[in-house]
Design a protein around this motif. Structure first.
Motif, PDB file in Angstrom:
ATOM      1  N   GLU A  47       0.781  32.845   4.808  1.00 52.64           N
ATOM      2  CA  GLU A  47       1.750  33.861   4.398  1.00 52.64           C
ATOM      3  C   GLU A  47       2.626  34.232   5.586  1.00 52.64           C
ATOM      4  O   GLU A  47       2.163  34.860   6.534  1.00 52.64           O
ATOM      5  CB  GLU A  47       1.016  35.092   3.888  1.00 52.64           C
ATOM      6  CG  GLU A  47       1.950  36.157   3.332  1.00 52.64           C
ATOM      7  CD  GLU A  47       1.175  37.375   2.861  1.00 52.64           C
ATOM      8  OE1 GLU A  47       0.537  38.034   3.712  1.00 52.64           O
ATOM      9  OE2 GLU A  47       1.204  37.664   1.661  1.00 52.64           O
ATOM     10  N   LEU A  79       7.159  39.867   3.473  1.00 57.94           N
ATOM     11  CA  LEU A  79       6.071  38.983   3.084  1.00 57.94           C
ATOM     12  C   LEU A  79       6.535  37.576   2.730  1.00 57.94           C
ATOM     13  O   LEU A  79       5.735  36.652   2.687  1.00 57.94           O
ATOM     14  CB  LEU A  79       5.329  39.580   1.877  1.00 57.94           C
ATOM     15  CG  LEU A  79       4.753  40.979   2.085  1.00 57.94           C
ATOM     16  CD1 LEU A  79       4.130  41.487   0.805  1.00 57.94           C
ATOM     17  CD2 LEU A  79       3.739  40.973   3.207  1.00 57.94           C
ATOM     18  N   VAL A  80       7.807  37.405   2.452  1.00 58.10           N
ATOM     19  CA  VAL A  80       8.328  36.115   2.039  1.00 58.10           C
ATOM     20  C   VAL A  80       9.236  35.572   3.130  1.00 58.10           C
ATOM     21  O   VAL A  80      10.168  36.258   3.569  1.00 58.10           O
ATOM     22  CB  VAL A  80       9.103  36.226   0.708  1.00 58.10           C
ATOM     23  CG1 VAL A  80       9.686  34.880   0.314  1.00 58.10           C
ATOM     24  CG2 VAL A  80       8.182  36.744  -0.383  1.00 58.10           C
ATOM     25  N   ASP A  81       8.954  34.374   3.585  1.00 59.29           N
ATOM     26  CA  ASP A  81       9.729  33.781   4.665  1.00 59.29           C
ATOM     27  C   ASP A  81      11.198  33.670   4.277  1.00 59.29           C
ATOM     28  O   ASP A  81      11.537  33.191   3.200  1.00 59.29           O
ATOM     29  CB  ASP A  81       9.167  32.389   4.979  1.00 59.29           C
ATOM     30  CG  ASP A  81       9.765  31.807   6.247  1.00 59.29           C
ATOM     31  OD1 ASP A  81      10.227  32.596   7.087  1.00 59.29           O
ATOM     32  OD2 ASP A  81       9.760  30.575   6.402  1.00 59.29           O
ATOM     33  N   ALA A 136      13.162  36.129   3.582  1.00 58.32           N
ATOM     34  CA  ALA A 136      13.629  37.224   2.726  1.00 58.32           C
ATOM     35  C   ALA A 136      14.640  38.073   3.486  1.00 58.32           C
ATOM     36  O   ALA A 136      14.387  38.517   4.602  1.00 58.32           O
ATOM     37  CB  ALA A 136      12.461  38.073   2.268  1.00 58.32           C
ATOM     38  N   ASP A 172       8.582  41.250  -2.058  1.00 61.04           N
ATOM     39  CA  ASP A 172       9.120  40.566  -0.887  1.00 61.04           C
ATOM     40  C   ASP A 172       8.887  41.355   0.390  1.00 61.04           C
ATOM     41  O   ASP A 172       8.908  40.802   1.483  1.00 61.04           O
ATOM     42  CB  ASP A 172      10.628  40.340  -1.046  1.00 61.04           C
ATOM     43  CG  ASP A 172      10.934  39.260  -2.080  1.00 61.04           C
ATOM     44  OD1 ASP A 172       9.973  38.638  -2.573  1.00 61.04           O
ATOM     45  OD2 ASP A 172      12.107  39.053  -2.388  1.00 61.04           O
TER      46      ASP A 172
END
Length: 218
Positions: free
Chosen positions: A25, A79-81, A83, A120
């Motif tokens: 993650e 949390l999201v690459d 984002a 996200d």
């Protein structure tokens, strides 16, 4: 046979490595701390806080510490690459009028909507307030929980609300305190848990809808 085993082993290592890479993650963190010192408004007796941000969990602590008036600690984790979006930071404005101080904790640009999708980003806002003041809190948050912990505090009004587009839960744990006007806890899509231990609410006490939470009065 030996060559086949080596080939299978190498294939397992490669596949396993790819699985680890794909399941990691990616985390990108941003830290921001805003401190407003008490001596900025040395004669202030009342604080009004208006909280309106998105994708945040907010916790309000009321403490007995004369060293400051209000302290805001903010941490955002993406949390999201990759984002990206607007309104991922906070802006804090404050103004004083004699004994009364207004604090606004807002989105980076209040006129813009949140660009990140739910999930996200994860953010936590801790607001620590000196109990010596009368506090008016109005909290309207999106996709996050609101928490209020207080003891031996004085409030003018408390208003915690999660609307239909702002899922989240409201939590209150208040002891030995007074609310001079109304205490309102309202959720449209979330739940509430309110515990009032020796609390004098001189206005209206409202936690709605009743089916969406628990109100404990001691």
């Amino acid at each position: 046979m030996c060559i086949l085993f080596v080939v299978l082993l190498m294939s397992a290592i490669i596949i396993g490595g790819l699985y680890v890479l794909l399941t990691l993650e990616p985390i990108v963190e941003y830290d921001e701390t805003v401190v407003i010192q008490e001596d900025t408004y040395s004669s202030a007796e009342n604080i009004s806080i208006y909280y309106d941000v998105c994708f945040h969990n907010a916790t309000f602590y009321v403490v007995d510490d004369p060293g400051f008036m209000i302290k805001i600690q903010y941490k955002l984790t993406v949390l999201v690459d990759g984002a990206k979006g607007k309104n991922t930071n906070l802006q804090v404005t404050h103004s004083g009028n004699g004994r009364y101080v207004t604090i606004q904790i807002l989105k980076e640009n209040p006129a813009d909507v949140c660009a990140l999708n739910k999930g996200d980003a994860r953010a936590f806002v801790n607001v620590t307030i000196n109990r010596a003041y009368t506090i008016d809190i109005e909290a309207l948050a999106g996709h996050g929980d609101l928490n209020l912990t207080a003891s031996n505090a004085s409030f003018d009004t408390i208003y915690f609300h999660h609307g239909i587009n702002c899922p989240g839960d409201n939590w209150m744990n208040i002891t030995n305190s007074v609310v001079y006007e109304d205490l309102t806890c309202e959720v449209t899509t979330g739940n509430f848990w309110v515990r009032l231990d020796n609390i004098d609410v001189r206005g209206t006490l409202s936690c709605t809808p009743e089916s969406s939470g628990t109100l404990i009065e001691i």
